[in-house]
Design a protein around this motif. Structure first.
Motif, PDB file in Angstrom:
ATOM      1  N   GLY A 155     -30.435  71.648   8.042  1.00 31.66           N
ATOM      2  CA  GLY A 155     -30.986  72.560   7.043  1.00 31.66           C
ATOM      3  C   GLY A 155     -29.973  73.593   6.580  1.00 31.66           C
ATOM      4  O   GLY A 155     -29.942  73.960   5.391  1.00 31.66           O
ATOM      5  N   LEU A 156     -29.139  74.064   7.512  1.00 32.94           N
ATOM      6  CA  LEU A 156     -28.113  75.048   7.153  1.00 32.94           C
ATOM      7  C   LEU A 156     -27.100  74.443   6.186  1.00 32.94           C
ATOM      8  O   LEU A 156     -26.692  75.094   5.214  1.00 32.94           O
ATOM      9  N   ALA A 157     -26.691  73.196   6.442  1.00 32.56           N
ATOM     10  CA  ALA A 157     -25.749  72.537   5.534  1.00 32.56           C
ATOM     11  C   ALA A 157     -26.354  72.372   4.151  1.00 32.56           C
ATOM     12  O   ALA A 157     -25.683  72.585   3.125  1.00 32.56           O
ATOM     13  N   ALA A 158     -27.644  71.992   4.105  1.00 30.41           N
ATOM     14  CA  ALA A 158     -28.317  71.845   2.809  1.00 30.41           C
ATOM     15  C   ALA A 158     -28.423  73.189   2.088  1.00 30.41           C
ATOM     16  O   ALA A 158     -28.215  73.279   0.874  1.00 30.41           O
ATOM     17  N   TRP A 159     -28.731  74.234   2.842  1.00 29.18           N
ATOM     18  CA  TRP A 159     -28.861  75.575   2.238  1.00 29.18           C
ATOM     19  C   TRP A 159     -27.533  76.045   1.662  1.00 29.18           C
ATOM     20  O   TRP A 159     -27.485  76.633   0.576  1.00 29.18           O
ATOM     21  N   ILE A 160     -26.443  75.793   2.370  1.00 28.33           N
ATOM     22  CA  ILE A 160     -25.109  76.185   1.884  1.00 28.33           C
ATOM     23  C   ILE A 160     -24.803  75.483   0.566  1.00 28.33           C
ATOM     24  O   ILE A 160     -24.311  76.086  -0.393  1.00 28.33           O
ATOM     25  N   THR A 161     -25.104  74.183   0.518  1.00 30.49           N
ATOM     26  CA  THR A 161     -24.829  73.410  -0.701  1.00 30.49           C
ATOM     27  C   THR A 161     -25.650  73.920  -1.877  1.00 30.49           C
ATOM     28  O   THR A 161     -25.169  74.001  -3.017  1.00 30.49           O
ATOM     29  N   GLN A 162     -26.906  74.262  -1.620  1.00 32.21           N
ATOM     30  CA  GLN A 162     -27.794  74.711  -2.696  1.00 32.21           C
ATOM     31  C   GLN A 162     -27.505  76.142  -3.143  1.00 32.21           C
ATOM     32  O   GLN A 162     -27.728  76.494  -4.310  1.00 32.21           O
ATOM     33  N   THR A 163     -26.996  76.954  -2.225  1.00 37.47           N
ATOM     34  CA  THR A 163     -26.855  78.390  -2.508  1.00 37.47           C
ATOM     35  C   THR A 163     -25.475  78.759  -3.032  1.00 37.47           C
ATOM     36  O   THR A 163     -25.345  79.514  -4.005  1.00 37.47           O
ATOM     37  N   LEU A 164     -24.434  78.241  -2.415  1.00 39.99           N
ATOM     38  CA  LEU A 164     -23.074  78.621  -2.792  1.00 39.99           C
ATOM     39  C   LEU A 164     -22.601  77.811  -4.002  1.00 39.99           C
ATOM     40  O   LEU A 164     -23.052  76.676  -4.215  1.00 39.99           O
ATOM     41  N   PRO A 165     -21.689  78.350  -4.778  1.00 37.01           N
ATOM     42  CA  PRO A 165     -21.165  77.606  -5.937  1.00 37.01           C
ATOM     43  C   PRO A 165     -20.372  76.388  -5.489  1.00 37.01           C
ATOM     44  O   PRO A 165     -19.789  76.369  -4.402  1.00 37.01           O
ATOM     45  N   GLU A 166     -20.376  75.355  -6.333  1.00 38.70           N
ATOM     46  CA  GLU A 166     -19.640  74.139  -6.021  1.00 38.70           C
ATOM     47  C   GLU A 166     -18.152  74.433  -5.896  1.00 38.70           C
ATOM     48  O   GLU A 166     -17.612  75.271  -6.598  1.00 38.70           O
ATOM     49  N   GLY A 167     -17.504  73.709  -4.984  1.00 40.01           N
ATOM     50  CA  GLY A 167     -16.077  73.896  -4.800  1.00 40.01           C
ATOM     51  C   GLY A 167     -15.637  73.447  -3.426  1.00 40.01           C
ATOM     52  O   GLY A 167     -16.452  73.029  -2.579  1.00 40.01           O
ATOM     53  N   VAL A 168     -14.341  73.556  -3.197  1.00 36.71           N
ATOM     54  CA  VAL A 168     -13.767  73.089  -1.933  1.00 36.71           C
ATOM     55  C   VAL A 168     -14.316  73.868  -0.745  1.00 36.71           C
ATOM     56  O   VAL A 168     -14.625  73.303   0.304  1.00 36.71           O
ATOM     57  N   PHE A 169     -14.463  75.197  -0.902  1.00 38.62           N
ATOM     58  CA  PHE A 169     -14.921  76.023   0.218  1.00 38.62           C
ATOM     59  C   PHE A 169     -16.342  75.653   0.629  1.00 38.62           C
ATOM     60  O   PHE A 169     -16.642  75.543   1.826  1.00 38.62           O
ATOM     61  N   THR A 170     -17.206  75.431  -0.353  1.00 38.59           N
ATOM     62  CA  THR A 170     -18.579  75.038  -0.054  1.00 38.59           C
ATOM     63  C   THR A 170     -18.611  73.682   0.637  1.00 38.59           C
ATOM     64  O   THR A 170     -19.348  73.475   1.612  1.00 38.59           O
TER      65      THR A 170
END
Length: 707
Positions: free
Chosen positions: A317-332
């Motif tokens: 769930g944390l990985a999914a939340w990071i993908t949905q919340t943070l802007p697309e890019g290498v860091f995400t």
């Protein structure tokens, strides 16, 4: 006449005692968490150093290996002898821990320490057991006879520990006259020459040097040669001298104890005897041991499943939340596909690791584990192993590193080397994450005669490791022809209720070590894997990006877009640097049922076996759709072979993989310890080649039989 010793402001105090007298309990009570592991200079034996502080002093306490006397027969006993007899300013005092129920044996060691000229004090531990056994101690008379401070304690319940702390801080040690006079045992000229040559003031130190000239490997060639020549010159018989010293010492100790210790029949000693008749039974005892092990594995699956699922789902769930919340890019991508799955691959196994070590601590604290050592000794001899080999091998169920180090208690060189070489085949806790994840994929969660099938499978893997260990030892015993008699000397501690605080502290401490030590390796490799899997040769990767963009620009269907992205995520992973590495070894591992992704995990887990799960978690997270919140288990269960459409992790591949990890030497830390203990690269290199060869052959037979 006794004289109060003057101890420096910064004191170094050695704790010494027989095995199973509660020395480590006293040490832990005195130092708390102010401990660290070091190494004795010049030798390959670890030491535990702790600190006791007050407002004006810092006391350094050294926990020495348990020994019955200063007659070293093994490497750990030699360390105790060396640290005490060669202290000369390095030690300020010694705190000798004795078993109140068996003072005669403890005082043999204590009086030897006295004769070395060290200031010392005595701790008479296990006073509660002495009372239950009907042992009456007249401590004042004992103090008058020995002329050194002594304190009664029950370290398990912290009774008397405050008095010990006060003794240490107030520096109330006594340095007394020698307990016996060795001048009557050694020729006068030899004693005088030895004291002058080595510049020692204690006659007993000179006696020790003469007696143990051959065993002490820290002596240089010149000094050893001098000692051996002087022994020949004076006709000094060391065996006769040791026997004479022990006879004189024991006679004087018995005379003291006759006046200071008495025993009455308490009527409370029958419980332990009755229990021993059951747990040490030549048939029933082994059944009880296997039953306990099965219960442990059943509990690991049943009790740890819920927290493991929470952890697994939480990180997904944390990985999914990071993908949905943070802007697309290498860091995400790095966070969602590299860092979070890597940490999840560590944390998810804390429940099992904690439970395994908790159960082992429970069994040790009750006194049962010592019975297992005695019980299994009957099996050890035909396989070329010493009875004390059981302790390292049981330790190997937790970790091969302390198992290899625990062989120092084995005095027979051949049996010690055999134990070192086969100990890594015991199924250690590093294999547990691999077994857990694969068993969960290939073995249904059902019961067989009321026992969980997955627990039976895990028990089977542990039994396989045990059988391999014994068979390997048997073959090595045929290869190594050295003949040297050895005997098992062990002690049965009394049965006691476990200290739940100590068990919980063990669970916490071992889990912490797993997270901080193994976790650092797993996390570092997970990050490296993410980089290797996210990047590849620029020309190939750029071509794939362009092809993907062209296809995406020509379609509007959401389903087609998802299919294209999934297809090219797989192509990019295969074209990455990690994919290239996996493809390179795939022809070698394909007969075992492995694809190139599993090959990557095999490569990385040579650093440490438990890295396998973190590697798999990272590989199957890269380029995947993290929005669907699939857990590690679910991703592995859905993985299919592109050529056949069959599941990757089927019964044949799963068993092949577990058997490979059961036999392969995939732990660089263990190799380093084997090199350190054997003082040669020959044995760890040979060990790696043989174990890896056996692992490959066993995995090949397994897969080809079941496919």
């Amino acid at each position: 006449m006794a004289s109060s010793s003057v101890i420096k402001k910064t004191q170094t105090i050695a704790l010494i005692g027989n095995p199973n007298v509660g020395k480590s309990s006293v040490f832990n009570q005195l130092t708390g968490l102010n401990q660290k592991i070091g190494n004795y200079p010049g030798v390959t034996v670890d030491k535990t150093v702790g600190y006791l502080r007050d407002s004006s002093n810092e006391l350094q306490l050294i926990d020495l290996p348990g020994t019955y006397s200063l007659y070293p027969k093994s490497e750990d006993e030699l360390i105790a002898y060396r640290v005490l007899s060669e202290s000369d300013g390095k030690l300020d005092a010694a705190l000798v821990i004795l078993d109140s129920c068996n003072l005669e044996r403890g005082l043999l060691l204590a009086t030897q320490v006295m004769d070395l000229g060290l200031p010392l004090a005595l701790v008479l531990n296990m006073k509660d057991m002495a009372e239950k056994s009907g042992v009456k101690l007249r401590t004042h008379e004992l103090y008058q006879a020995l002329n050194v401070p002594l304190i009664l304690t029950d370290a398990r319940k912290s009774e008397g520990i405050q008095a010990v702390k006060s003794l240490l801080i107030q520096r109330t040690f006594n340095q007394v006259d020698p307990f016996i006079s060795v001048e009557n045992i050694i020729p006068e000229g030899l004693l005088k020459a030895t004291m002058e040559y080595f510049n020692v003031t204690s006659p007993y130190k000179a006696f020790q040097l003469l007696v143990f000239a051959e065993e002490d490997n820290t002596l240089n060639v010149e000094d050893r040669s001098w000692l051996l020549n002087r022994r020949l010159e004076f006709g000094f018989d060391i065996h006769k001298a040791k026997l004479e010293e022990a006879t004189i010492r024991n006679k004087k100790i018995k005379a003291i104890l006759e006046k200071t210790v008495s025993k009455v029949d308490s009527g409370k000693g029958s419980f332990g005897n009755q229990m021993d008749k059951v747990v040490l039974h030549p048939v029933l005892g082994y059944g009880i041991f296997l039953g306990i092990m099965l219960l442990i594995f059943q509990a690991i699956f049943a009790w740890a499943e819920v927290p493991m699922d929470w952890i697994d789902e939480g990180f997904a769930g944390l990985a999914a939340w990071i993908t949905q919340t943070l802007p697309e890019g290498v860091f995400t991508d790095f966070l969602a596909e590299g860092l979070v799955p890597g940490i999840g691959g560590i944390v998810i196994f804390i429940p099992q690791i904690a439970m395994l070590f908790g159960f082992l601590a429970f069994l040790e604290d009750t006194g049962y584990l010592s019975r297992v050592v005695f019980l299994m000794d009957r099996f050890m001899r035909p396989f070329g192993l010493h009875g004390k080999s059981v302790v390292p091998l049981i330790s190997g169920m937790a970790c091969a590193i302390p198992a290899v180090m625990a062989t120092r208690t084995i005095s027979n060189n051949k049996e010690r080397l055999i134990t070192i070489l086969v100990a890594p085949w015991m199924s250690c806790s590093a294999r547990l994450p691999i077994y857990i994840i694969i068993i969960g994929l290939i073995i249904p969660s059902q019961t067989i005669l009321g026992v969980n099938a997955q627990a039976l499978a895990l028990l089977g893997m542990y039994l396989l490791g045990t059988v391999a260990t014994l068979l390997g030892a048997f073959l090595l015993n045929l290869v190594f022809t050295q003949k040297q008699k050895s005997y098992l000397l062990t002690e049965m501690p009394v049965y006691r209720f476990p200290r739940w605080k100590a068990v919980l502290m063990t669970m916490y401490g071992k889990s912490k070590v797993f997270v901080l030590e193994a976790g650092k390796v797993i996390l570092a490799i997970s990050i490296i894997l993410w980089v290797l899997a996210s990047y590849g040769p620029p020309s190939t990767m750029n071509s794939l990006y362009e092809e993907e963009e062209n296809l995406l620009s020509n379609t509007q269907s959401v389903e087609e877009i998802a299919e294209i992205e999934e297809l090219f995520a797989s192509k990019k992973l295969e074209a990455s640097y990690m994919g290239i590495m996996g493809k390179a070894i795939e022809p070698v591992i394909r007969p075992l049922g492995y694809d190139w992704k599993i090959g990557i995990a095999l490569i990385t887990s040579f650093a440490a076996r438990e890295v396998f799960v973190g590697t798999i978690a990272t590989i199957y997270s890269i380029g995947g759709d993290v929005d669907n919140e699939l857990t590690i288990r679910e991703k592995l269960a859905q993985e299919k072979r592109p050529d056949t459409g069959e599941k990757v992790y089927n019964l044949a591949t799963g068993l092949s993989l577990m058997i490979f990890y059961a036999f392969a030497m995939q732990c660089m830390s263990t190799l380093a310890v084997v090199k350190r203990e054997t003082k040669s690269w020959k044995w760890p290199i040979l060990q790696t080649l043989v174990m890896t060869g056996v692992a490959y052959l066993a995995a090949l037979i397994t897969y080809q039989t079941l496919v």
